[in-house]
Design a protein around this motif. Structure first.
Motif, PDB file in Angstrom:
ATOM      1  N   ARG A 143       0.838  -1.208   0.000  1.00  0.00           N
ATOM      2  CA  ARG A 143       0.000   0.000   0.000  1.00  0.00           C
ATOM      3  C   ARG A 143       0.870   1.254   0.000  1.00  0.00           C
ATOM      4  O   ARG A 143       0.570   2.229  -0.684  1.00  0.00           O
ATOM      5  N   PHE A 144       1.949   1.231   0.767  1.00  0.00           N
ATOM      6  CA  PHE A 144       2.870   2.362   0.773  1.00  0.00           C
ATOM      7  C   PHE A 144       3.450   2.590  -0.621  1.00  0.00           C
ATOM      8  O   PHE A 144       3.505   3.733  -1.111  1.00  0.00           O
ATOM      9  N   MET A 145       3.867   1.516  -1.273  1.00  0.00           N
ATOM     10  CA  MET A 145       4.462   1.655  -2.605  1.00  0.00           C
ATOM     11  C   MET A 145       3.456   2.201  -3.613  1.00  0.00           C
ATOM     12  O   MET A 145       3.778   3.059  -4.438  1.00  0.00           O
ATOM     13  N   ALA A 146       2.206   1.715  -3.544  1.00  0.00           N
ATOM     14  CA  ALA A 146       1.194   2.137  -4.519  1.00  0.00           C
ATOM     15  C   ALA A 146       0.645   3.523  -4.228  1.00  0.00           C
ATOM     16  O   ALA A 146       0.490   4.349  -5.133  1.00  0.00           O
ATOM     17  N   GLN A 147       0.351   3.798  -2.971  1.00  0.00           N
ATOM     18  CA  GLN A 147      -0.327   5.038  -2.611  1.00  0.00           C
ATOM     19  C   GLN A 147       0.625   6.221  -2.426  1.00  0.00           C
ATOM     20  O   GLN A 147       0.204   7.369  -2.532  1.00  0.00           O
ATOM     21  N   VAL A 148       1.898   5.924  -2.160  1.00  0.00           N
ATOM     22  CA  VAL A 148       2.854   7.003  -1.887  1.00  0.00           C
ATOM     23  C   VAL A 148       3.933   7.056  -2.972  1.00  0.00           C
ATOM     24  O   VAL A 148       4.054   8.044  -3.695  1.00  0.00           O
ATOM     25  N   VAL A 149       4.701   5.978  -3.113  1.00  0.00           N
ATOM     26  CA  VAL A 149       5.839   6.000  -4.030  1.00  0.00           C
ATOM     27  C   VAL A 149       5.394   6.192  -5.483  1.00  0.00           C
ATOM     28  O   VAL A 149       5.999   6.955  -6.236  1.00  0.00           O
ATOM     29  N   LYS A 150       4.326   5.522  -5.891  1.00  0.00           N
ATOM     30  CA  LYS A 150       3.872   5.590  -7.286  1.00  0.00           C
ATOM     31  C   LYS A 150       2.845   6.693  -7.530  1.00  0.00           C
ATOM     32  O   LYS A 150       2.368   6.849  -8.658  1.00  0.00           O
ATOM     33  N   ASN A 151       2.516   7.439  -6.517  1.00  0.00           N
ATOM     34  CA  ASN A 151       1.520   8.504  -6.649  1.00  0.00           C
ATOM     35  C   ASN A 151       2.154   9.737  -7.287  1.00  0.00           C
ATOM     36  O   ASN A 151       2.981  10.415  -6.679  1.00  0.00           O
ATOM     37  N   GLY A 152       1.777  10.029  -8.509  1.00  0.00           N
ATOM     38  CA  GLY A 152       2.350  11.162  -9.220  1.00  0.00           C
ATOM     39  C   GLY A 152       1.845  12.520  -8.768  1.00  0.00           C
ATOM     40  O   GLY A 152       2.314  13.547  -9.258  1.00  0.00           O
ATOM     41  N   TYR A 153       0.915  12.545  -7.825  1.00  0.00           N
ATOM     42  CA  TYR A 153       0.325  13.803  -7.374  1.00  0.00           C
ATOM     43  C   TYR A 153       1.004  14.372  -6.123  1.00  0.00           C
ATOM     44  O   TYR A 153       0.616  15.432  -5.649  1.00  0.00           O
ATOM     45  N   ILE A 154       1.977  13.652  -5.596  1.00  0.00           N
ATOM     46  CA  ILE A 154       2.692  14.182  -4.431  1.00  0.00           C
ATOM     47  C   ILE A 154       4.185  14.255  -4.734  1.00  0.00           C
ATOM     48  O   ILE A 154       4.722  13.411  -5.445  1.00  0.00           O
ATOM     49  N   ASN A 155       4.835  15.277  -4.195  1.00  0.00           N
ATOM     50  CA  ASN A 155       6.265  15.486  -4.362  1.00  0.00           C
ATOM     51  C   ASN A 155       6.917  15.368  -2.990  1.00  0.00           C
ATOM     52  O   ASN A 155       6.820  16.282  -2.165  1.00  0.00           O
TER      53      ASN A 155
END
Length: 305
Positions: free
Chosen positions: A83-95
């Motif tokens: 979930r961390f990888m999908a929701q955070v690392v791969k999330n293109g909407y957060i820097n």
């Protein structure tokens, strides 16, 4: 730059089907530019609690913090890392490296996979590595006190094992366990399997909930003689001491019975229970936040009770 082993760990299963429901790629973003500390809370069902949850208390206590709660009911360590990888690392909407902002991962969980503590610790270590690699820092809570006499996992020799499982994860979170103790065979995934922990492998700020005021430290112990009788009949216990001498078995029985008698003192206080012995009620969630608050970074602007 990540070592080949660390990179291999991060890539492992990254595009494979998750255990259970496949995790969608995150499309959320932070909303409050005036809050310079961005906090991602990742936990199982305790973090996902709806009525006065501790993530809400942390946001209310800490003036500089914007919280995004990514907790998910039923998730163990593997699913939480995915979930961390999908929701955070791969999330293109957060820097995660935006200038002027801090990004923190707050982890609290692991009970859903506590029966495999070395694998649980392996997944947590890898998640911490992934977070640190991207400039995040990590606050990690140990498992909470849990268990009840009505839960068969806590009877006899099984209770001793579950206490050890829980403490193995606790010790990793606190950084006090050796790699051998924390990871077992998974220690070989480290570049130096027996060397000390590197800062990027463990939490920047560990919070000890297991030994906090959430624990029923004054609970009445069980009867030692009854524990002796129970252990002496337990097939798993007898198997564990099969190679010991008669005197060694007697000494082991005495020590294990004494330890089993004290197990109720490692349960969560009854008055903090919600609907069971794992999920805290509103008072329990408030106590989680109050326990953590003094340990949280000064930059968060926390006003602790």
């Amino acid at each position: 730059m990540a070592s080949p082993k660390a990179q291999a760990d991060e890539n492992e299963n990254a595009s494979a089907a998750f255990e259970g429901e496949e995790e969608e790629i995150g499309t959320w973003r932070f909303k409050h530019a005036d809050k310079p500390v961005k906090v991602l809370i990742l936990a199982g069902s305790v973090g996902a609690w709806q009525k006065g949850p501790y993530p809400e208390h942390i946001q209310n206590m800490c003036a500089n913090v914007e919280v995004k709660n990514l907790s998910k009911t039923g998730y163990g360590a593997y699913q939480l890392r995915q979930r961390f990888m999908a929701q955070v690392v791969k999330n293109g909407y957060i820097n995660l490296r935006k200038e002027g902002y801090e990004h923190w991962l707050v982890f609290q969980g692991g009970l859903n996979s506590i029966a495999t503590p070395e694998r649980t610790n392996r997944e947590l270590r890898q998640m911490f590595l992934s977070a640190h690699k991207r400039g995040m820092k990590v606050v990690a809570f140990t498992p909470m006190p849990w268990g009840a006499e009505s839960d068969k996992r806590w009877r006899g020799y099984s209770g001793l094992k579950y206490k050890d499982f829980t403490e193995t994860v606790k010790e990793f979170i606190l950084g006090s366990a050796t790699p051998q103790r924390a990871l077992g065979v998974y220690r070989d995934r480290r570049d130096d399997p027996t060397g000390p922990w590197l800062p990027e492998e463990i939490a920047d700020v560990p919070i000890n909930l297991y030994d906090s005021d959430m624990r029923d430290k004054m609970a009445t112990p069980r009867d030692v003689e009854k524990m002796k009788a129970l252990l002496a009949k337990d097939k798993d216990w007898k198997k564990s001491v099969a190679e010991l001498s008669e005197d060694e078995r007697a000494a082991k029985l005495e020590a294990d019975a004494q330890a089993a008698a004290l197990i109720p003192q490692y349960f969560m206080r009854q008055e903090l229970h919600a609907f069971d012995h794992i999920h805290p009620n509103e008072d329990g969630h408030r106590l989680i936040a109050e326990t953590a608050c003094p340990e949280l970074p000064r930059s968060w602007g926390c006003d602790c009770p």
